[in-house]
Write a protein that holds these residues in place. Structure first.
Motif, PDB file in Angstrom:
ATOM      1  N   SER A   1      98.508 174.279  45.367  1.00  0.00           N
ATOM      2  CA  SER A   1      97.829 175.569  45.451  1.00  0.00           C
ATOM      3  C   SER A   1      97.124 175.862  44.135  1.00  0.00           C
ATOM      4  O   SER A   1      97.391 175.226  43.104  1.00  0.00           O
ATOM      5  CB  SER A   1      98.828 176.681  45.757  1.00  0.00           C
ATOM      6  N   ASP A   2      96.235 176.846  44.144  1.00  0.00           N
ATOM      7  CA  ASP A   2      95.549 177.237  42.905  1.00  0.00           C
ATOM      8  C   ASP A   2      96.559 177.696  41.859  1.00  0.00           C
ATOM      9  O   ASP A   2      96.411 177.415  40.662  1.00  0.00           O
ATOM     10  CB  ASP A   2      94.549 178.365  43.190  1.00  0.00           C
ATOM     11  N   HIS A   3      97.583 178.422  42.319  1.00  0.00           N
ATOM     12  CA  HIS A   3      98.598 178.920  41.393  1.00  0.00           C
ATOM     13  C   HIS A   3      99.333 177.764  40.713  1.00  0.00           C
ATOM     14  O   HIS A   3      99.552 177.764  39.498  1.00  0.00           O
ATOM     15  CB  HIS A   3      99.585 179.797  42.151  1.00  0.00           C
ATOM     16  N   ALA A   4      99.712 176.740  41.493  1.00  0.00           N
ATOM     17  CA  ALA A   4     100.416 175.590  40.932  1.00  0.00           C
ATOM     18  C   ALA A   4      99.490 174.718  40.101  1.00  0.00           C
ATOM     19  O   ALA A   4      99.904 174.128  39.096  1.00  0.00           O
ATOM     20  CB  ALA A   4     101.050 174.770  42.049  1.00  0.00           C
ATOM     21  N   ALA A   5      98.201 174.650  40.493  1.00  0.00           N
ATOM     22  CA  ALA A   5      97.254 173.796  39.766  1.00  0.00           C
ATOM     23  C   ALA A   5      97.113 174.218  38.312  1.00  0.00           C
ATOM     24  O   ALA A   5      96.892 173.391  37.424  1.00  0.00           O
ATOM     25  CB  ALA A   5      95.897 173.822  40.457  1.00  0.00           C
ATOM     26  N   ALA A   6      97.272 175.507  38.045  1.00  0.00           N
ATOM     27  CA  ALA A   6      97.116 176.007  36.675  1.00  0.00           C
ATOM     28  C   ALA A   6      98.172 175.441  35.740  1.00  0.00           C
ATOM     29  O   ALA A   6      97.971 175.388  34.521  1.00  0.00           O
ATOM     30  CB  ALA A   6      97.172 177.533  36.680  1.00  0.00           C
ATOM     31  N   THR A   7      99.303 174.983  36.287  1.00  0.00           N
ATOM     32  CA  THR A   7     100.374 174.454  35.439  1.00  0.00           C
ATOM     33  C   THR A   7     100.112 173.012  35.006  1.00  0.00           C
ATOM     34  O   THR A   7     100.900 172.447  34.237  1.00  0.00           O
ATOM     35  CB  THR A   7     101.735 174.536  36.152  1.00  0.00           C
ATOM     36  N   PHE A   8      99.035 172.392  35.489  1.00  0.00           N
ATOM     37  CA  PHE A   8      98.680 171.022  35.106  1.00  0.00           C
ATOM     38  C   PHE A   8      97.721 170.978  33.914  1.00  0.00           C
ATOM     39  O   PHE A   8      97.277 169.901  33.532  1.00  0.00           O
ATOM     40  CB  PHE A   8      98.022 170.296  36.286  1.00  0.00           C
ATOM     41  N   ALA A   9      97.410 172.115  33.329  1.00  0.00           N
ATOM     42  CA  ALA A   9      96.356 172.197  32.313  1.00  0.00           C
ATOM     43  C   ALA A   9      96.567 171.224  31.159  1.00  0.00           C
ATOM     44  O   ALA A   9      95.609 170.642  30.637  1.00  0.00           O
ATOM     45  CB  ALA A   9      96.250 173.631  31.792  1.00  0.00           C
ATOM     46  N   ASN A  10      97.797 171.028  30.729  1.00  0.00           N
ATOM     47  CA  ASN A  10      98.072 170.171  29.572  1.00  0.00           C
ATOM     48  C   ASN A  10      98.764 168.867  29.958  1.00  0.00           C
ATOM     49  O   ASN A  10      99.463 168.259  29.143  1.00  0.00           O
ATOM     50  CB  ASN A  10      98.937 170.939  28.563  1.00  0.00           C
ATOM     51  N   ILE A  11      98.564 168.442  31.194  1.00  0.00           N
ATOM     52  CA  ILE A  11      99.177 167.211  31.691  1.00  0.00           C
ATOM     53  C   ILE A  11      98.096 166.173  31.951  1.00  0.00           C
ATOM     54  O   ILE A  11      97.030 166.491  32.490  1.00  0.00           O
ATOM     55  CB  ILE A  11      99.975 167.499  32.979  1.00  0.00           C
ATOM     56  N   ASN A  12      98.358 164.931  31.575  1.00  0.00           N
ATOM     57  CA  ASN A  12      97.411 163.835  31.761  1.00  0.00           C
ATOM     58  C   ASN A  12      97.943 162.840  32.779  1.00  0.00           C
ATOM     59  O   ASN A  12      99.158 162.751  33.026  1.00  0.00           O
ATOM     60  CB  ASN A  12      97.169 163.106  30.436  1.00  0.00           C
ATOM     61  N   LEU A  13      97.025 162.059  33.364  1.00  0.00           N
ATOM     62  CA  LEU A  13      97.433 160.988  34.256  1.00  0.00           C
ATOM     63  C   LEU A  13      98.340 160.010  33.512  1.00  0.00           C
ATOM     64  O   LEU A  13      98.185 159.799  32.301  1.00  0.00           O
ATOM     65  CB  LEU A  13      96.215 160.254  34.810  1.00  0.00           C
ATOM     66  N   LYS A  14      99.276 159.430  34.230  1.00  0.00           N
ATOM     67  CA  LYS A  14     100.272 158.488  33.729  1.00  0.00           C
ATOM     68  C   LYS A  14     101.384 159.164  32.938  1.00  0.00           C
ATOM     69  O   LYS A  14     102.333 158.503  32.499  1.00  0.00           O
ATOM     70  CB  LYS A  14      99.639 157.373  32.874  1.00  0.00           C
ATOM     71  N   ASP A  15     101.285 160.484  32.734  1.00  0.00           N
ATOM     72  CA  ASP A  15     102.382 161.193  32.080  1.00  0.00           C
ATOM     73  C   ASP A  15     103.610 161.192  32.987  1.00  0.00           C
ATOM     74  O   ASP A  15     103.497 161.169  34.227  1.00  0.00           O
ATOM     75  CB  ASP A  15     102.003 162.648  31.783  1.00  0.00           C
ATOM     76  N   SER A  16     104.785 161.249  32.375  1.00  0.00           N
ATOM     77  CA  SER A  16     106.015 161.464  33.135  1.00  0.00           C
ATOM     78  C   SER A  16     106.199 162.964  33.307  1.00  0.00           C
ATOM     79  O   SER A  16     106.292 163.699  32.322  1.00  0.00           O
ATOM     80  CB  SER A  16     107.216 160.862  32.401  1.00  0.00           C
ATOM     81  N   ILE A  17     106.201 163.416  34.562  1.00  0.00           N
ATOM     82  CA  ILE A  17     106.240 164.849  34.839  1.00  0.00           C
ATOM     83  C   ILE A  17     107.315 165.159  35.868  1.00  0.00           C
ATOM     84  O   ILE A  17     107.892 164.253  36.488  1.00  0.00           O
ATOM     85  CB  ILE A  17     104.876 165.373  35.346  1.00  0.00           C
ATOM     86  N   THR A  18     107.571 166.433  36.043  1.00  0.00           N
ATOM     87  CA  THR A  18     108.488 166.914  37.079  1.00  0.00           C
ATOM     88  C   THR A  18     107.772 167.953  37.924  1.00  0.00           C
ATOM     89  O   THR A  18     107.190 168.899  37.386  1.00  0.00           O
ATOM     90  CB  THR A  18     109.755 167.521  36.460  1.00  0.00           C
ATOM     91  N   LEU A  19     107.781 167.754  39.250  1.00  0.00           N
ATOM     92  CA  LEU A  19     107.238 168.740  40.183  1.00  0.00           C
ATOM     93  C   LEU A  19     108.371 169.634  40.672  1.00  0.00           C
ATOM     94  O   LEU A  19     109.435 169.140  41.060  1.00  0.00           O
ATOM     95  CB  LEU A  19     106.584 168.058  41.388  1.00  0.00           C
ATOM     96  N   LEU A  20     108.148 170.941  40.636  1.00  0.00           N
ATOM     97  CA  LEU A  20     109.107 171.903  41.156  1.00  0.00           C
ATOM     98  C   LEU A  20     108.643 172.373  42.533  1.00  0.00           C
ATOM     99  O   LEU A  20     107.450 172.645  42.724  1.00  0.00           O
ATOM    100  CB  LEU A  20     109.229 173.112  40.221  1.00  0.00           C
ATOM    101  N   PHE A  21     109.556 172.524  43.471  1.00  0.00           N
ATOM    102  CA  PHE A  21     109.217 172.899  44.839  1.00  0.00           C
ATOM    103  C   PHE A  21     109.853 174.242  45.192  1.00  0.00           C
ATOM    104  O   PHE A  21     110.971 174.549  44.764  1.00  0.00           O
ATOM    105  CB  PHE A  21     109.705 171.836  45.829  1.00  0.00           C
ATOM    106  N   ASP A  22     109.118 175.046  45.979  1.00  0.00           N
ATOM    107  CA  ASP A  22     109.682 176.320  46.418  1.00  0.00           C
ATOM    108  C   ASP A  22     110.513 176.130  47.680  1.00  0.00           C
ATOM    109  O   ASP A  22     110.664 175.009  48.187  1.00  0.00           O
ATOM    110  CB  ASP A  22     108.580 177.372  46.615  1.00  0.00           C
ATOM    111  N   ALA A  23     111.049 177.227  48.202  1.00  0.00           N
ATOM    112  CA  ALA A  23     111.945 177.164  49.359  1.00  0.00           C
ATOM    113  C   ALA A  23     111.236 176.734  50.632  1.00  0.00           C
ATOM    114  O   ALA A  23     111.887 176.380  51.620  1.00  0.00           O
ATOM    115  CB  ALA A  23     112.615 178.528  49.571  1.00  0.00           C
TER     116      ALA A  23
END
Length: 757
Positions: free
Chosen positions: A438-460
């Motif tokens: 979503s647009d709301h979740a997309a904003a949290t990728f601002a400082n993340i690059n491809l190939k980075d190790s990341i964690t996705l959080l999911f709602d209910a």
């Protein structure tokens, strides 16, 4: 029993919110929907500058125009060339509507509105509550003979009894009617049948078409594959694979409404909303589901096997109860829709409804919202206190039920792909799976690059709510390998409920992990690696199923349960309803998983139910495969309705089978390309040979060692014919029965296989 009856309070449950009709001076979402649909139907427009002016009073002329238009007479220009009332000259802006209300052949019999005794009309006088109730009733075909002689009291009382005034707070007959009140009452009236047994809805006069007895199932907010102007409906007894076009995005907070789809006369004739009917809708919380019924917190439901069932998480699939019951889970909210004759039309598990705006939020960070004090906290299906909330939990406010739905579901891995731009993506890919953002979740990728190790959080609701670097927050990536293909890809069902499908895996021993608990990781080239875990951790204590506690810990009503019937055998998923004991001893509990609140969400048991076995007649085989000598075990078994076969590739033939009665744990692969490294069998014990008189119907049998229960849906093998038949057929044709059990009677064994001669 909770009973939710759909009413005709259209302002409260009208489903429509196109962007084009949003008015800047309406803050109430329900009124905004009401104004929007009236605007879309051409009945009641704004006053200009994107304003609706909800608090201004209506004049008699203005309401007359609304009434005539709502009756489907949008072109009355022929009635604007003359004067009937001296205070409404033909040059008056409303002359054509007032004259049509009095002279149009299809309207004059209804006498929607009349002039005063002195011959005037009073076009600029403010219309009052009593007058509006009277005009609405006349629009529906009611006369003084139907209502009563006392005006306006009888008219107000009848309007209230029909639901025309629901949603407004007026009571004084002389009170002025504001534009907001008029909008609400007009929509209530559009959804009411005209007088008479066969009276249709007024709605049919202003819509190009209507579709009755429909249910809104999914919108773009709950199914990311839908466009903003698409929705999925249950209509005509089916769910179409092709979405229905809508005039804007339908309001997701009202998904599940049972009523009439309104199709606009304008543009592409899209659905502009849903007006509810008065049919019954019952809502239950599921405790357990089985093939013969659904246990709820209120009662046991026993639908017919051919009753339609829709489960939103299964995609756009409508099936029968016989096909879909296993998709209904503990903790689900089940909606039961009854048609006008009281027959159960549909059972549905729908997406969770979040707060208006639809944005979940991450708890414990700077952008967190406040959870209202009166809201109940529900984490992974279990009610908890606020101390159980943890930083980086995702909270979704369910305003309808005053609940904060909390999820700690997350996955960690390499950010493999983000489109159209990785710093503000609409979709992201991890472990080869693509997630909508979503647009709301997309904003949290601002400082993340491809190939980075990341964690996705999911709602209910299972949607991605945010992304963080793995160094900030990480996920416990343990689950069960549920499928292996060509010793190269694996499907892992994580204990948090997410599934990683057909991942490329770096290992030479992948087939040995089938059905095992593993931890999932990912290398720098994007391939997954799996590490087999030992079952060496569990909450201490016995599991009291009735109390919902394992030792001192709460067990989630949505707990996932597996059996490991032999050490190293594949884990097999079962349900609470499969367990006949009220308490499971600690010695039978192999492993447990708890969420961050300490609630037990997954349990691995030993051989508790006997339902994780396949019982039949086994044969050993060896043949050439891929140029090498390969070994197989072929099992003939009864699947509950017919005899069938399964073949398993094994590393060696440590035991030779030539028509031996055995049990094989469920979950082994039947692919010839997968070697079942941990393959093991259970020897069945011959208990007795009995005659027909030893049987207690289809439930049990008397033997020399005592009484044994028969396994559910047991079949009978006929050696002379090398085939299985039903127990009833065997009883009708044979007289001698050899009984094989998995355990002794004292150990709660059952007769699992019968051979007849």
């Amino acid at each position: 029993m909770t009973r939710k009856i759909a009413s005709i309070i259209l302002v409260l449950i009208l489903v429509f919110s196109p962007v084009s009709a949003a008015f800047s001076d309406i803050s109430d979402s329900k009124l905004a929907q009401t104004a929007s649909v009236l605007d879309a139907l051409g009945i009641m427009q704004g006053v200009g500058d994107n304003r609706f002016d909800p608090n201004s009073s209506l004049t008699r002329a203005q309401f007359c125009k609304l009434a005539v238009t709502a009756l489907g007479f949008s072109d009355v220009s022929a009635y604007g060339s003359y004067t009937i009332f001296p205070d409404v000259k033909n040059t008056h802006w409303a002359a054509q509507y007032i004259n049509a209300a009095v002279r149009h052949p299809d309207l004059k019999e209804q006498a929607i509105i009349r002039g005063y005794a002195d011959g005037t009309f009073g076009p600029d006088k403010v219309v009052n509550y009593g007058e509006v109730c009277t005009m609405l009733l006349r629009m529906l075909g009611y006369s003084e003979a139907d209502v009563g002689p006392f005006w306006p009291a009888d008219y107000i009382a009848r309007a209230q009894s029909l639901g025309l005034t629901k949603g407004v707070t007026l009571s004084d007959a002389k009170a002025p009617v504001k534009r907001s009140d008029a909008a609400i009452m007009l929509l209530n009236t559009l959804g009411t049948a005209t007088k008479g047994e066969e009276g249709g809805l007024l709605l049919e006069r202003v819509a190009s078409a209507i579709v009755k007895d429909s249910i809104l199932l999914e919108t773009r907010d709950t199914d990311s594959s839908l466009a903003d102007d698409e929705a999925i409906f249950y209509e005509g007894g089916t769910v179409s694979e092709t979405p229905r076009k809508t005039a804007g995005t339908l309001d997701k907070s009202l998904i599940g409404m049972y009523g009439t789809i309104v199709i606009s006369k304008e543009g592409k004739k899209a659905a502009v909303g849903v007006i509810p009917n008065s049919n019954t809708v019952e809502t239950y919380t599921v405790t357990t589901a089985s093939a013969d019924g659904i246990q709820t917190e209120q009662q046991v439901l026993r639908p017919n096997r051919d009753t339609n069932v829709y489960v939103s998480r299964e995609g756009r699939k409508l099936g029968t109860f016989a096909e879909m019951w296993s998709s209904i889970q503990a903790g689900d909210t089940l909606h039961c829709y009854y048609n006008e004759y009281g027959t159960l039309e549909l059972m549905a598990v729908l997406p969770r409804v979040s707060s208006s705006g639809g944005n979940s939020f991450v708890y414990g960070v700077a952008t967190s919202l406040n959870i209202p004090s009166e809201y109940q906290i529900v984490k992974n299906g279990t009610v908890v206190d606020r101390t159980k909330l943890k930083k980086y939990d995702v909270v979704t406010l369910d305003t309808a039920n005053k609940q904060a739905l909390v999820s700690d579901v997350k996955i960690s891995g390499q950010y493999q792909e983000g489109t159209p731009t990785f710093s503000y993506p609409q979709t992201v890919t991890m472990y080869g799976k693509t997630y909508s953002i979503s647009d709301h979740a997309a904003a949290t990728f601002a400082n993340i690059n491809l190939k980075d190790s990341i964690t996705l959080l999911f709602d209910a609701e299972g949607n991605v709510a945010a992304a963080y670097p793995k160094s900030v927050v990480s996920a416990d990536m343990q689950g069960i390998v549920t499928n292996v293909k060509d010793n190269a890809t694996a499907t892992v069902t994580l204990f948090n409920g997410l599934t990683l499908q057909d991942m490329a895996v770096e290992t030479d021993e992948l087939s040995s992990m089938l059905g095992c608990v593993v931890s999932v990781g990912q290398s720098s080239d994007g391939k997954a690696f799996l590490s087999k875990r030992t079952l060496s951790g569990k909450v201490s204590g016995n599991w009291s199923i009735a109390d919902g506690r394992l030792g001192e810990q709460v067990v989630s009503p949505k707990v996932k349960i597996y059996e490991e019937v032999l050490s190293g055998a594949p884990l097999n998923a079962i349900t609470v309803s499969d367990i006949t004991s009220s308490t499971i001893a600690s010695s039978q509990i192999r492993y447990t998983v708890a969420d961050s609140a300490g609630t037990v969400t997954s349990i691995i048991l030993g051989d508790v139910t006997g339902k994780s076995w396949m019982y039949g007649i086994a044969y050993s085989e060896s043949r050439s495969a891929e140029g090498l000598e390969a070994y197989f075990i072929r099992l003939k078994y009864w699947n509950g309705s017919v005899g069938t076969e399964a073949t398993y590739r094994v590393p060696t033939l440590s035991n030779s089978f030539n028509g031996s009665p055995v049990g094989i744990p469920k979950g082994y692969s039947t692919s010839e390309n997968v070697v079942n490294a941990s393959f093991a069998t259970q020897k069945l014990n011959l208990i007795d040979t009995v005659s027909l008189s030893a049987f207690d119907g289809s439930s049990g049998v008397k033997t020399k060692d005592g009484y044994y229960t028969l396994a559910d849906d047991i079949g009978v093998y006929i050696p002379a014919r090398s085939e299985f038949v039903s127990l009833q057929s065997a009883k009708s044709n044979y007289s001698s029965f050899r009984l094989y059990a998995n355990k002794s009677a004292e150990a709660s064994g059952k007769i699992c296989l019968i051979l007849a001669d």
